[in-house]
Design an enzyme around this catalytic site. Sequence first.
Site, PDB file in Angstrom:
ATOM      1  CB  CYS A  32      -0.908  -0.052   1.229  1.00 60.28           C
ATOM      2  SG  CYS A  32      -1.697   1.500   1.645  1.00 60.28           S
ATOM      3  CB  CYS A  35       0.284   1.977   4.054  1.00 63.14           C
ATOM      4  SG  CYS A  35      -1.378   1.296   3.881  1.00 63.14           S
TER       5      CYS A  35
END
Length: 107
Positions: A32, A35
């Site tokens: 991700c 993230c």
Amino acid sequence: MGTTTAVTDASFATDVLKSDKPVLVDFWAEWCVPCRKVAPLLEEIASEMGDQVRIVKLNIDENPETARAYRVMSVPTLTVFKNGEPVQSIAGAKPKGDLVKLIQAAL
């Protein structure tokens, strides 16, 4: 002072639900990209607010049970737990100020 800590399905109840102070859980994944943008902000917040809140990270790929239990549909999802209950949650990469507001709302 504070740093983020990794939690797992096995340690979630102890580290988050039974914590004596609010806990911000970062539900994240290795793949991700947003993230990775949020991670350094969480480290900063942990060092600035570590006496008021714990900040932990849960990798959803390695710990699917907890992510499923809290219906995490996208990452990053940041959820504040207080007294063992999720009280507020936001999804997606947000600016530091928004993350601090999320935490302060639970204090």
